[in-house]
Design a protein around this motif. Structure first.
Motif, PDB file in Angstrom:
ATOM      1  N   LEU A  64       0.822  -1.212   0.000  1.00 16.07           N
ATOM      2  CA  LEU A  64       0.000   0.000   0.000  1.00 16.07           C
ATOM      3  C   LEU A  64       0.856   1.262   0.000  1.00 16.07           C
ATOM      4  N   VAL A  65       1.865   1.296   0.838  1.00 14.73           N
ATOM      5  CA  VAL A  65       2.740   2.474   0.911  1.00 14.73           C
ATOM      6  C   VAL A  65       3.485   2.670  -0.406  1.00 14.73           C
ATOM      7  N   LEU A  66       4.054   1.595  -0.943  1.00 15.59           N
ATOM      8  CA  LEU A  66       4.773   1.708  -2.212  1.00 15.59           C
ATOM      9  C   LEU A  66       3.858   2.144  -3.341  1.00 15.59           C
ATOM     10  N   ALA A  67       2.632   1.632  -3.382  1.00 12.27           N
ATOM     11  CA  ALA A  67       1.681   2.024  -4.425  1.00 12.27           C
ATOM     12  C   ALA A  67       1.329   3.506  -4.306  1.00 12.27           C
ATOM     13  N   VAL A  69       3.151   5.952  -2.893  1.00 12.85           N
ATOM     14  CA  VAL A  69       4.322   6.760  -3.242  1.00 12.85           C
ATOM     15  C   VAL A  69       4.546   6.737  -4.748  1.00 12.85           C
ATOM     16  N   ALA A  70       4.431   5.554  -5.360  1.00 10.47           N
ATOM     17  CA  ALA A  70       4.671   5.424  -6.803  1.00 10.47           C
ATOM     18  C   ALA A  70       3.644   6.192  -7.638  1.00 10.47           C
ATOM     19  N   GLN A  74       8.241   9.787  -8.778  1.00  8.57           N
ATOM     20  CA  GLN A  74       9.199   8.896  -9.405  1.00  8.57           C
ATOM     21  C   GLN A  74      10.476   9.049  -8.584  1.00  8.57           C
ATOM     22  N   MET A  75      10.986   7.963  -8.082  1.00  8.25           N
ATOM     23  CA  MET A  75      12.158   8.013  -7.215  1.00  8.25           C
ATOM     24  C   MET A  75      13.407   7.731  -8.048  1.00  8.25           C
ATOM     25  N   ALA A 103       8.022  14.742  -8.611  1.00  7.25           N
ATOM     26  CA  ALA A 103       6.563  14.667  -8.751  1.00  7.25           C
ATOM     27  C   ALA A 103       6.189  14.167 -10.145  1.00  7.25           C
ATOM     28  N   ARG A 104       5.162  13.368 -10.212  1.00  3.14           N
ATOM     29  CA  ARG A 104       4.681  12.865 -11.513  1.00  3.14           C
ATOM     30  C   ARG A 104       3.761  13.880 -12.144  1.00  3.14           C
TER      31      ARG A 104
END
Length: 104
Positions: A64-67, A69-70, A74-75, A103-104
């Motif tokens: 959930l956290v990765l989704a 943030v993604a 973009q890291m 930021a995307r």
């Protein structure tokens, strides 16, 4: 009366169980690529009766956290700050992992 210790670091990098064990490849856990791999070839939370009771929650929370943030960022790795492994009781990044969000 014997004590048996398993090194997760060595086990999870063994070419016996993993194709290209040093490569970052999340797809290696896809059902078709996991077929035939022993159950305990990957043990991030231990195994058997002593397995971490929070493992299911931790995996769900991480997804959930990765989704989230993604979706927003973009890291990118910070130039000149490579990630290095520090092998101790637990594997951890030496000096942290340096990423720059965009930021995307």
């Amino acid at each position: 009366g014997s004590v048996v210790l398993i090194s997760p670091y060595a086990l999870q990098r063994s070419p016996i169980y993993w194709e290209h064990p040093e490569r970052f490849d999340p797809e290696r856990f896809a059902p078709d690529r996991s077929a035939g791999r022993p159950r305990y070839a990957y043990t991030p939370f231990g195994g058997g009766p002593r397995q971490c009771i929070g493992s299911s929650f931790a995996l769900m929370e991480a997804q959930l956290v990765l989704a989230m943030v993604a979706q927003r960022y973009q890291m990118r790795s910070v130039p000149g700050r490579p990630a290095r492994a520090h092998v101790a009781l637990v594997l951890q990044p030496k000096g942290g992992i340096h990423l720059a969000p965009r930021a995307r």
